[in-house]
Scaffold this active site. Structure first.
Site, PDB file in Angstrom:
ATOM      1  N   SER A 144       0.838  -1.195   0.000  1.00  0.00           N
ATOM      2  CA  SER A 144       0.000   0.000   0.000  1.00  0.00           C
ATOM      3  C   SER A 144       0.874   1.245   0.000  1.00  0.00           C
ATOM      4  CB  SER A 144      -0.895   0.004   1.245  1.00  0.00           C
ATOM      5  OG  SER A 144      -1.549   1.243   1.411  1.00  0.00           O
ATOM      6  N   TYR A 157      -1.934  -0.486  10.409  1.00  0.00           N
ATOM      7  CA  TYR A 157      -1.952  -0.802   8.972  1.00  0.00           C
ATOM      8  C   TYR A 157      -0.674  -0.304   8.301  1.00  0.00           C
ATOM      9  CZ  TYR A 157      -3.749  -1.338   4.223  1.00  0.00           C
ATOM     10  OH  TYR A 157      -3.927  -1.716   2.905  1.00  0.00           O
ATOM     11  N   LYS A 161       2.208  -2.852   6.637  1.00  0.00           N
ATOM     12  CA  LYS A 161       2.523  -2.750   5.209  1.00  0.00           C
ATOM     13  C   LYS A 161       3.983  -2.344   4.999  1.00  0.00           C
ATOM     14  CE  LYS A 161      -1.377  -3.957   3.299  1.00  0.00           C
ATOM     15  NZ  LYS A 161      -1.480  -5.197   2.488  1.00  0.00           N
TER      16      LYS A 161
END
Length: 252
Positions: A144, A157, A161
């Site tokens: 991402s 998150y 990532k």
């Protein structure tokens, strides 16, 4: 993608294949001639995928279950199976959005299990099979733009990532001598069904789009086409790279 792009006869495993990007990748690979195994934890999604693309095989698994993954993925691509997987797309992920001060142990553990540990584990199993049976391969990990830029309420998150990007680079270094390439794609917000719901608020969407020079979010096909390129022989000299699909977000 170009019409001549073909994966005919090659075996592919796609995780998180029940919905969104993973589902679209599984369908695209199947239509390009690959023998696809789609993995998801949601049986209903796999059933509808089988109806849409009858040639796709399915595995219903929770990637956080280490022993179940070891057994099922090992059996699917091991000796005596239809052959080892030559292509792997680690797409499955969860997004537990909490502010840093509110991060819970359960959200942290679930995110680590799916976004990082499962990628390492599935990739280990598949890469060992490739090496044991002497076949080259390609792995694409779906990361991402959040791995490169801090985003509010994305502490876990962003961190998982970012860890995934570094894991992918180490994989590329160690698996390269075995002719296994490893890359990531790093999309901005993608207009999956969930993406449209989460970014339907015009004010919220505008704040992000204003930071994207191309002035729009990514469509699913933008990500699928990039994944297919990295899986294909057209990127035969590309490994250890992160392909940004962010409309220029990182340069703004």
């Amino acid at each position: 993608m170009e019409p001549q792009l073909s994966f005919r006869g090659r075996r592919a495993l796609v995780t998180g294949a029940g919905k969104g990007i993973g589902r679209a990748v599984a369908v695209a690979l199947s239509r390009a001639g690959a023998r696809v195994t789609a993995l998801s934890r949601t049986a209903a999604d796999l059933e509808s995928l089988s109806r849409e693309c009858p040639g796709i095989e399915t595995l219903c698994l929770d990637l956080a279950d280490w022993e179940a993954v070891e057994a099922a993925v090992g059996a699917a691509g091991g000796v005596g199976a239809a052959g080892p997987f030559e292509l792997l797309v680690n797409n499955a992920a969860v997004a537990e959005l909490q502010s840093f001060l509110d991060v819970t142990r359960s959200a942290l553990q679930r995110s680590l299990d799916v976004n990082f540990v499962a990628v390492l584990h599935v990739s280990q199993i598949v890469a060992r099979q490739m090496i044991a049976q002497g076949v080259p391969g390609a792995i694409v990990n779906v990361s991402s733009q959040a791995s490169k830029r801090a985003l509010r309420d994305h502490a876990v998150y962003c961190s998982t990532k970012s860890a995934l990007d570094m894991l992918s680079q180490v994989m590329a270094m160690e698996l390269g001598p075995h002719k296994i390439r490893v890359n990531t794609v790093n999309p901005t917000v993608v207009m999956t069904d969930m993406g449209r719901i989460n970014w339907s608020d015009p004010q919220k969407a505008a704040a992000m789009i204003n930071r994207i020079p191309l002035g729009k979010f990514a469509e699913v096909d933008d990500v699928v086409n990039s994944i297919l390129f990295l899986l294909s022989d057209k990127s035969a000299m590309t490994t250890g790279s992160s392909l940004m699909i962010d409309g220029g977000f990182l340069v703004s």
